[in-house]
Design an enzyme around this catalytic site. Structure first.
Site, mmCIF file in Angstrom:
data_model
loop_
_atom_site.group_PDB
_atom_site.id
_atom_site.type_symbol
_atom_site.label_atom_id
_atom_site.label_comp_id
_atom_site.label_asym_id
_atom_site.label_seq_id
_atom_site.Cartn_x
_atom_site.Cartn_y
_atom_site.Cartn_z
ATOM 1 C CG ASP A 224 -40.798 68.646 42.692
ATOM 2 O OD1 ASP A 224 -39.759 68.039 42.400
ATOM 3 O OD2 ASP A 224 -40.798 69.770 43.230
ATOM 4 N NE ARG B 100 -56.289 66.147 40.466
ATOM 5 C CZ ARG B 100 -56.961 65.013 40.568
ATOM 6 N NH1 ARG B 100 -57.344 64.562 41.753
ATOM 7 N NH2 ARG B 100 -57.260 64.300 39.490
ATOM 8 C CG ASP C 47 -70.460 76.130 40.131
ATOM 9 O OD1 ASP C 47 -69.568 75.280 40.386
ATOM 10 O OD2 ASP C 47 -71.265 75.994 39.199
ATOM 11 C CG HIS D 223 -60.576 68.665 39.210
ATOM 12 N ND1 HIS D 223 -60.783 67.350 38.860
ATOM 13 C CD2 HIS D 223 -59.271 68.912 38.946
ATOM 14 C CE1 HIS D 223 -59.651 66.827 38.408
ATOM 15 N NE2 HIS D 223 -58.721 67.764 38.474
ATOM 16 C CG ASP D 224 -65.894 74.460 42.058
ATOM 17 O OD1 ASP D 224 -66.956 73.986 41.607
ATOM 18 O OD2 ASP D 224 -65.841 75.530 42.680
ATOM 19 C CB SER E 243 -70.875 72.335 40.602
ATOM 20 O OG SER E 243 -69.678 72.471 39.858
ATOM 21 C CB THR F 298 -38.827 70.344 46.618
ATOM 22 O OG1 THR F 298 -39.308 70.850 45.354
ATOM 23 C CG2 THR F 298 -37.338 70.605 46.717
ATOM 24 C CG HIS G 113 -49.134 69.004 38.231
ATOM 25 N ND1 HIS G 113 -49.341 68.446 36.985
ATOM 26 C CD2 HIS G 113 -50.366 69.092 38.798
ATOM 27 C CE1 HIS G 113 -50.633 68.213 36.812
ATOM 28 N NE2 HIS G 113 -51.279 68.601 37.899
ATOM 29 C CB THR G 114 -44.259 72.514 42.342
ATOM 30 O OG1 THR G 114 -42.980 72.432 42.979
ATOM 31 C CG2 THR G 114 -45.188 73.382 43.174
ATOM 32 C CG ASN H 234 -63.923 65.213 39.417
ATOM 33 O OD1 ASN H 234 -62.833 65.741 39.191
ATOM 34 N ND2 ASN H 234 -65.073 65.787 39.090
#
Length: 325
Positions: free
Chosen positions: A246, A69, A81, A73-74, A83, A249, A200-201, A101
């Site tokens: 999930d 994640r 980069d 998000h970067d 950031s 699993t 998102h598994t 964040n």
């Protein structure tokens, strides 16, 4: 499974393992980065990154999703980069306090450990952005997912954008139209969006991020699943309560996430909308349910595509990932 174990062993024993994978998996021919960038300047780079990611995931299986994640998000804010790693100062407000964040992103300390050792072994050589991308790849592998050849050569930014983080990163209540628009804004397609949503598994989410699912009374919903969420999040202070993205699993990178969607068991509204909100995305979901290999192939290529999103022309190799040089 044997292939995954072989990859794990070779990653430990072969510092320049990314080059070895070229024939077996190939890279993204449109990617502006390259493989083997650190072959001579820092041949231990990938082995060091893998070691620390493996340690972190062994201590906390959720860390695999957190590192993945972080990379996501970067990349969605002005390219990949690093950031997102910059700390705020008296003169600078970065992305860590942006809505998507704040009190949500994890794994900064893992990146710090990796960077510290890399600076000892090969100073001022491996960028924080390359560390993030490689840590994300290794997190997927350690969770049972696909492996891909790393493309290296990213630069670290000397600034960040809280506004861009607030505006560009898709939120948990996004509709399909919003998701598609935000992915297309950075050059990714609808198919990329569905494939990357498969991340998102693994991982968890706070009750506050899926509160609108608790109010749903649609005939399309899985009533038993919604009831279980309502019970989980019924406490007065549910801000710190988390649920598995999930449930079946939770720590394994597989296609179960998409199976869950067809059963009405997508945790976030932005998950379930892939089935309930659009025929085209539903078809892709159904294909990934029937063909796990197709999901793995699409996911790794979409990760390469996302990972190649522009690096700043005036970037640097930060000595400390939290601050500019």
């Amino acid at each position: 499974m044997q292939l995954v174990l072989l990859c794990l062993v070779m990653l430990k024993l072969t510092p320049a393992f990314a080059t070895t994978l070229n024939d077996a998996y190939g890279g993204d021919p449109g990617c502006p980065l390259g493989s083997g960038i650190y072959r001579y300047t820092c041949p231990e780079a990938e082995a060091i990154i893998f070691y620390w990611v493996e340690q972190a995931v062994a201590e906390d299986s959720r860390m695999a999703a957190s590192l993945l994640r972080l990379h996501f998000h970067d990349c969605f804010v002005n390219g990949c980069d690093a950031s997102v790693l910059l700390d705020d100062t008296q003169d600078f407000v970065g992305e860590k306090t942006a809505g998507p964040n704040l009190n949500s992103l994890r794994g900064f300390e893992v990146i710090d450990k990796i960077k510290y050792e890399l600076e000892l072994i090969c100073p001022h050589t491996v960028s924080c952005a390359d560390i993030l991308a490689t840590a994300a790849r290794d997190s997927v592998l350690l969770s049972g997912g696909p492996i891909w050849e790393m493309q290296m050569g990213r630069k670290d930014s000397i600034t960040g954008s809280k506004d861009a983080a607030n505006n560009n990163i898709p939120g948990p209540n996004s509709t399909v139209d919003v998701l598609v628009a935000k992915f297309e804004n950075v050059g990714l397609t609808l198919k990329d969006m569905v494939a990357l949503s498969g991340a998102h598994t693994i991982g968890k989410a706070r009750c506050t991020t899926f509160s609108s699912r608790l109010q749903s009374s649609s005939d399309l919903e899985n009533i038993d699943f919604i009831s279980s969420l309502q019970q989980l999040c019924s406490g007065a202070d549910n801000g710190n309560i988390v649920a598995h993205l999930d449930l079946a699993t939770p720590a394994t990178f597989d296609n179960q996430y998409f199976v869950n969607l067809l059963s009405g068991e997508g945790l976030l509204p932005s998950d379930q909308t892939l089935v309930n909100g659009n025929d085209q995305t539903r078809q892709i979901v159904e294909n990934y349910v029937e063909n796990p290999f197709a999901f793995f192939e699409d996911f790794k290529h979409s990760m390469l595509k996302m990972g190649s999103l522009g690096s700043p022309s005036n970037g640097q190799i930060r000595r400390d990932c939290r601050t500019v040089n």
